[in-house]
Design an enzyme around this catalytic site. Structure first.
Site, PDB file in Angstrom:
ATOM      1  N   LYS A 208       0.838  -1.195   0.000  1.00 28.00           N
ATOM      2  CA  LYS A 208       0.000   0.000   0.000  1.00 28.00           C
ATOM      3  C   LYS A 208       0.877   1.251   0.000  1.00 28.00           C
ATOM      4  O   LYS A 208       0.663   2.177  -0.769  1.00 28.00           O
ATOM      5  CB  LYS A 208      -0.907  -0.036   1.239  1.00 28.00           C
ATOM      6  CG  LYS A 208      -1.881   1.100   1.323  1.00 28.00           C
ATOM      7  CD  LYS A 208      -2.811   0.881   2.493  1.00 28.00           C
ATOM      8  CE  LYS A 208      -3.506   2.175   2.857  1.00 28.00           C
ATOM      9  NZ  LYS A 208      -4.273   2.060   4.092  1.00 28.00           N
ATOM     10  N   GLU A 214      10.859  -4.725   3.715  1.00 28.36           N
ATOM     11  CA  GLU A 214      10.871  -6.136   3.313  1.00 28.36           C
ATOM     12  C   GLU A 214      10.445  -6.280   1.856  1.00 28.36           C
ATOM     13  O   GLU A 214      11.093  -6.953   1.052  1.00 28.36           O
ATOM     14  CB  GLU A 214       9.900  -6.952   4.186  1.00 28.36           C
ATOM     15  CG  GLU A 214      10.325  -7.139   5.620  1.00 28.36           C
ATOM     16  CD  GLU A 214       9.813  -6.059   6.544  1.00 28.36           C
ATOM     17  OE1 GLU A 214       9.527  -4.929   6.054  1.00 28.36           O
ATOM     18  OE2 GLU A 214       9.703  -6.315   7.751  1.00 28.36           O
ATOM     19  N   GLY A 268      -4.438  -1.905   5.403  1.00 27.75           N
ATOM     20  CA  GLY A 268      -3.664  -3.017   4.860  1.00 27.75           C
ATOM     21  C   GLY A 268      -4.207  -4.373   5.298  1.00 27.75           C
ATOM     22  O   GLY A 268      -4.352  -5.292   4.485  1.00 27.75           O
ATOM     23  N   ARG A 269      -4.514  -4.493   6.594  1.00 25.88           N
ATOM     24  CA  ARG A 269      -4.923  -5.821   7.099  1.00 25.88           C
ATOM     25  C   ARG A 269      -6.342  -6.199   6.709  1.00 25.88           C
ATOM     26  O   ARG A 269      -6.807  -7.273   7.036  1.00 25.88           O
ATOM     27  CB  ARG A 269      -4.709  -5.902   8.610  1.00 25.88           C
ATOM     28  CG  ARG A 269      -5.355  -4.800   9.424  1.00 25.88           C
ATOM     29  CD  ARG A 269      -4.817  -4.811  10.856  1.00 25.88           C
ATOM     30  NE  ARG A 269      -5.262  -3.671  11.647  1.00 25.88           N
ATOM     31  CZ  ARG A 269      -4.651  -2.501  11.703  1.00 25.88           C
ATOM     32  NH1 ARG A 269      -3.568  -2.299  10.963  1.00 25.88           N
ATOM     33  NH2 ARG A 269      -5.102  -1.522  12.463  1.00 25.88           N
ATOM     34  N   GLU A 354      -3.181  -6.286  15.576  1.00 26.81           N
ATOM     35  CA  GLU A 354      -2.710  -4.981  15.104  1.00 26.81           C
ATOM     36  C   GLU A 354      -3.826  -3.955  15.267  1.00 26.81           C
ATOM     37  O   GLU A 354      -3.577  -2.758  15.389  1.00 26.81           O
ATOM     38  CB  GLU A 354      -2.267  -5.074  13.627  1.00 26.81           C
ATOM     39  CG  GLU A 354      -1.323  -3.956  13.214  1.00 26.81           C
ATOM     40  CD  GLU A 354      -0.642  -4.184  11.872  1.00 26.81           C
ATOM     41  OE1 GLU A 354       0.527  -4.600  11.839  1.00 26.81           O
ATOM     42  OE2 GLU A 354      -1.282  -3.938  10.829  1.00 26.81           O
ATOM     43  N   HIS A 385      -3.408 -32.850  19.407  1.00 22.89           N
ATOM     44  CA  HIS A 385      -2.210 -33.588  19.804  1.00 22.89           C
ATOM     45  C   HIS A 385      -1.052 -32.641  20.108  1.00 22.89           C
ATOM     46  O   HIS A 385       0.099 -33.076  20.201  1.00 22.89           O
ATOM     47  CB  HIS A 385      -1.816 -34.561  18.689  1.00 22.89           C
ATOM     48  CG  HIS A 385      -2.882 -35.575  18.420  1.00 22.89           C
ATOM     49  ND1 HIS A 385      -2.917 -36.797  19.035  1.00 22.89           N
ATOM     50  CD2 HIS A 385      -3.989 -35.509  17.649  1.00 22.89           C
ATOM     51  CE1 HIS A 385      -3.982 -37.462  18.630  1.00 22.89           C
ATOM     52  NE2 HIS A 385      -4.658 -36.698  17.788  1.00 22.89           N
ATOM     53  N   LYS A 513      10.776  -0.480  13.364  1.00 21.85           N
ATOM     54  CA  LYS A 513      11.218  -0.201  11.990  1.00 21.85           C
ATOM     55  C   LYS A 513      12.290   0.886  11.993  1.00 21.85           C
ATOM     56  O   LYS A 513      13.317   0.780  11.318  1.00 21.85           O
ATOM     57  CB  LYS A 513      10.041   0.298  11.140  1.00 21.85           C
ATOM     58  CG  LYS A 513       9.020  -0.749  10.764  1.00 21.85           C
ATOM     59  CD  LYS A 513       8.011  -0.135   9.787  1.00 21.85           C
ATOM     60  CE  LYS A 513       6.740  -0.947   9.674  1.00 21.85           C
ATOM     61  NZ  LYS A 513       5.709  -0.304   8.874  1.00 21.85           N
TER      62      LYS A 513
HETATM   63  O1  F6P Z   1       3.598  -3.681   9.817  1.00 22.07           O
HETATM   64  C1  F6P Z   1       2.753  -2.613   9.608  1.00 22.07           C
HETATM   65  C2  F6P Z   1       2.106  -2.567   8.272  1.00 22.07           C
HETATM   66  O2  F6P Z   1       1.900  -1.228   7.982  1.00 22.07           O
HETATM   67  C3  F6P Z   1       0.805  -3.342   8.200  1.00 22.07           C
HETATM   68  O3  F6P Z   1      -0.258  -2.685   8.750  1.00 22.07           O
HETATM   69  C4  F6P Z   1       0.692  -3.562   6.740  1.00 22.07           C
HETATM   70  O4  F6P Z   1      -0.245  -4.543   6.460  1.00 22.07           O
HETATM   71  C5  F6P Z   1       2.109  -3.943   6.394  1.00 22.07           C
HETATM   72  O5  F6P Z   1       2.901  -3.134   7.231  1.00 22.07           O
HETATM   73  C6  F6P Z   1       2.496  -3.781   4.959  1.00 22.07           C
HETATM   74  O6  F6P Z   1       2.394  -2.475   4.524  1.00 22.07           O
HETATM   75  P1  F6P Z   1       2.443  -2.090   2.983  1.00 22.07           P
HETATM   76  O7  F6P Z   1       1.291  -2.718   2.309  1.00 22.07           O
HETATM   77  O8  F6P Z   1       2.379  -0.590   2.956  1.00 22.07           O
HETATM   78  O9  F6P Z   1       3.740  -2.606   2.429  1.00 22.07           O
END
Ligand code: F6P
Length: 547
Positions: A208, A214, A268-269, A354, A385, A513
Site C-alpha cells: 500500500k 521487506e 492493509g490488514r 494490530e 495432539h 522499523k
Molecule cells: O507492519 C505494519 C504494516 O503497515 C501493516 O499494517 C501492513 O499490512 C504492512 O505493514 C504492509 O504495509 P504495505 O502494504 O504498505 O507494504
C-alpha cells in the site's frame, strides 16, 4: 460523524455486568443448561452462510442480555453507521475505513470527492481482465511463454490475507502456481526463486505504501534474479504492482498500466478484497474471487441489520469482552477443523492484534482495562495432539472458536466422520469435563485396585466448564469463507468500539522499523549510535562476524 469516546467501564451496563459476574463466576455452563429453558435455541443464530451455537459459554442469559445492553448504551448502532458510511473513524490517520465498500458499495458513497462505487468497479474490471489474460495464456513472459507462476511479494496485510485465502481455497485452484514471499530473511526469497522458471514467472509487488523495507528489498532481489536471464526492457512483462503510492511504484520500474489501485480508506490488514487480493483471483479465478466478496457482503448486511442479540459478529465480540474484561482471559484460540484453514489463525492475529492491541483510549487517555486478546490457533485434529492438554487441564481460561463444515470437499465420508466426531467430542469434553466419580468408575472397570485408583485419580479429572463457540457452515466455498472472514472483521470493529480504542491505525509497529534502519547503518559505520549495553554487545558480535 466520528466514534463516541466513552470509557466502557463508566457505563451503567458495565457496573451491572460486574455485579452479575461476581454472582455467577463460579457457576458452571452445565448449570445454565439445566436452569435456562431453550438455552441452545436462544444462544444460536443461523445467518449469512454460518450457524453459530454459543450456548457452551460461561455466561447466563441475564449476563448476555446485559452485554447487549452495554453495546446499546455505548451506541454501537451509531458506530456501525459511521463505519459503513465512510466517516473518518481511523481518526489518528484521518481516514475512512471502507473495506466493506470493496464488496458492495453504496452507489452514492463518496470519499475525498471520489465515488467509491466507481473506483471499486473499475478496479474489479482491471483485476478480471488481468486474471483472464493469465488464465487464457495471453500474458506472456520475455520468451513468449505464458505465465505459470504467480509470486506475491508483500508483508503483513499485503501477504497474510491473500496467502491465507489462496490456501483456504486450494480446492478451487486454477492451473497456476501461487507463491508468497514476505520475510526479509533471504531464505524466503532464495528458497522460492530456486523453484521458479524465470520465463513463466510473474511477480506481483503488493504494498500500500510502497515503502516497506521487506517488500522493496524482496522485489529488488527478484528483479535482479530475472535480469540474469533477460534484458531490462523485458522486466515489465514480469512485474505488476498493487499500491496506493503510484509514484513510488513507477519509480521502482513498474509500468503505470500495470499498477493496480489501493486506497487510503482500506487498511492493509483488511485489503484482501481489493486488488491486494489479485493473487487470489489468479489462483482460483475471478468468479470465485467475486463469490468471496459476495459472501463477505452477506455478512456485512447481516451485521448492519440484525438485532444485537442475534448478530453473529456482535455476539462474538461481546463474549470476547466478557472473557477478557471480567474473567481476565488473555487469549482466545481459533480452531478450524479444516486443513485448508491452516493459516486462518495467523491471518486473524494481524487483523485482530494490530487493530486492538492498543492502550490509549479514543479520548487520548491510557485505558485501565484489558483490550485486544492474544489470538492463536491451529487446525484440529492436529491441535488436539499439540496444545489441547493445556486447554483441557491447564490453569488458564482459553475461550475457543471451533469452525467446522458439514460436508467435505473431497467426498470421503469416512475421513469426514472421523474429523467431525473429534470436532463435536472436543467441545463436549471442554464443556462437561470428567468428574472424580466418572474416573473412578472407569478405572474400576479396568480392574485397577482402590489404592492405585486413589493415586491416579486427581490427574485424570477434567474440570470442564471451558467455553467454546461452534461455527458450522455447509461447505468450505469462496462464499462461506468470505462470510467467515467478514464476521471476524466486524467482531474486531465491535471490540475496538467497546474498548474505546482506535482500531485502524498501527503506530506500535513503527519504533522497531526506525531502530532497524539505524542499526543497519551501524553495521558499516565506524562509530555506532547510542544503544543500551546489551544491544551494543550483540551488535558488536554481529559486526565481527560480518567483517
Ligand atoms: O507492519 C505494519 C504494516 O503497515 C501493516 O499494517 C501492513 O499490512 C504492512 O505493514 C504492509 O504495509 P504495505 O502494504 O504498505 O507494504
Amino acid at each position: 460523524m466520528g466514534l463516541t469516546t466513552i470509557n466502557p467501564t463508566s457505563t451503567k451496563a458495565w457496573k451491572e455486568l460486574q455485579a452479575i459476574f461476581e454472582n455467577e463466576k463460579n457457576k458452571s455452563i452445565l448449570n445454565f443448561f439445566n436452569s435456562e429453558a431453550d438455552r441452545t435455541g436462544q444462544f444460536s443464530v443461523e445467518e449469512a452462510n454460518l450457524f453459530l451455537d454459543f450456548s457452551k459459554n460461561r455466561i447466563s442469559s441475564e449476563a448476555f442480555k446485559q452485554l447487549v445492553a452495554l453495546a446499546e448504551e455505548l451506541n454501537l448502532k451509531q458506530g456501525i453507521d459511521a463505519y459503513f458510511s465512510g466517516s473518518p473513524i481511523n481518526q489518528t490517520e484521518g481516514r475512512a475505513v471502507l473495506h466493506t465498500a470493496l464488496r458492495g458499495a453504496d452507489k452514492n458513497l463518496e470519499v475525498n470527492g471520489e465515488n467509491v462505487h466507481q473506483l471499486v468497479e473499475s478496479s474489479l474490471d482491471k483485476i478480471k481482465h488481468f486474471t483472464e489474460k493469465i488464465h487464457h495464456g495471453n500474458w506472456k513472459g520475455y520468451s513468449g511463454k505464458p505465465i505459470q507462476n504467480i509470486v506475491n511479494i508483500g508483508i503483513g496485510g499485503s501477504d497474510l490475507g491473500p496467502n491465507m485465502v489462496v490456501d483456504a481455497l486450494a480446492y478451487y485452484k486454477k492451473p497456476i502456481t501461487t507463491y508468497f514471499i514476505s520475510n526479509v530473511d533471504g531464505d524466503h526469497i532464495h528458497e522460492t526463486l530456486h523453484q521458479l522458471d524465470p520465463e513463466t514467472t510473474l511477480f506481483i509487488v503488493v504494498s500500500k505504501s510502497f515503502s516497506t523495507q521487506e517488500t522493496l528489498n524482496n522485489a529488488t532481489t527478484a528483479r535482479k534474479w530475472l535480469l540474469q536471464y533477460t534484458e531490462q526492457d523485458q522486466v515489465e512483462k514480469h512485474f505488476v504492482a498493487v499500491s496506493a503510492n503510484v509514484e513510488k511504484a513507477i519509480e521502482f520500474g513498474i509500468d503505470q498500466a500495470h499498477i493496480f489501485p489501493m486506497w487510503d480508506w482500506v487498511g492493509g490488514r483488511f485489503s484482501l478484497w481489493s486488488a491486494a487480493g489479485i493473487s487470489i483471483a489468479c489462483a482460483v479465478g475471478f468468479s470465485n474471487f467475486k463469490e468471496l466478496l459476495n459472501g463477505a457482503n452477506e455478512m456485512d448486511q447481516h451485521f448492519k441489520s440484525a438485532k444485537f442479540n442475534k448478530n453473529i459478529p456482535v455476539i462474538l465480540a461481546l463474549l470476547g469482552v466478557w472473557y477478557g474484561n471480567f474473567y481476565k482471559a488473555e487469549s482466545e484460540a481459533i480452531i478450524p477443523y479444516s486443513q485448508y484453514l491452516q493459516k486462518l489463525a495467523s491471518y486473524l492475529q494481524q487483523a485482530s492484534m494490530e487493530s486492538n492491541g492498543k492502550s490509549v483510549g479514543r479520548n487520548g487517555n491510557p485505558v485501565d482495562y484489558q483490550t485486544g486478546a492474544i489470538v492463536w490457533g491451529e487446525p484440529g485434529t492436529n491441535s488436539q495432539h499439540a496444545f489441547f492438554q493445556l486447554m483441557h487441564q491447564g490453569t488458564q481460561l482459553i475461550p475457543a472458536d471451533f469452525i467446522g463444515f458439514l460436508k467435505p470437499l473431497h467426498g470421503d465420508q469416512h475421513h469426514q466422520d472421523l474429523l467431525m466426531s473429534n470436532f463435536f467430542a472436543q467441545t463436549e469434553a471442554f464443556l462437561k469435563g470428567k468428574t472424580a466419580n466418572e474416573v473412578e468408575t472407569e478405572l474400576k472397570s479396568q480392574g485397577m485396585s482402590a489404592e492405585e485408583i486413589e493415586k491416579l485419580l486427581p490427574f485424570k479429572i477434567f474440570e470442564g466448564n471451558r467455553p467454546t463457540n461452534t461455527l458450522l457452515a455447509e461447505k468450505l466455498t469462496p462464499k462461506t469463507l468470505g462470510s467467515l472472514i467478514a464476521m471476524y472483521e466486524h467482531k474486531i470493529f465491535v471490540q475496538g468500539f467497546i474498548w474505546n480504542v482506535f482500531s485502524y491505525d498501527q503506530w506500535g509497529v513503527e519504533l522497531g522499523k526506525q531502530l532497524a534502519n539505524h542499526i543497519l547503518n551501524d553495521f558499516s559505520a565506524n562509530k555506532m549510535q547510542d544503544h543500551d549495553p546489551s544491544t551494543q554487545q550483540l551488535i558488536n558480535k554481529y559486526k565481527k562476524a560480518r567483517s
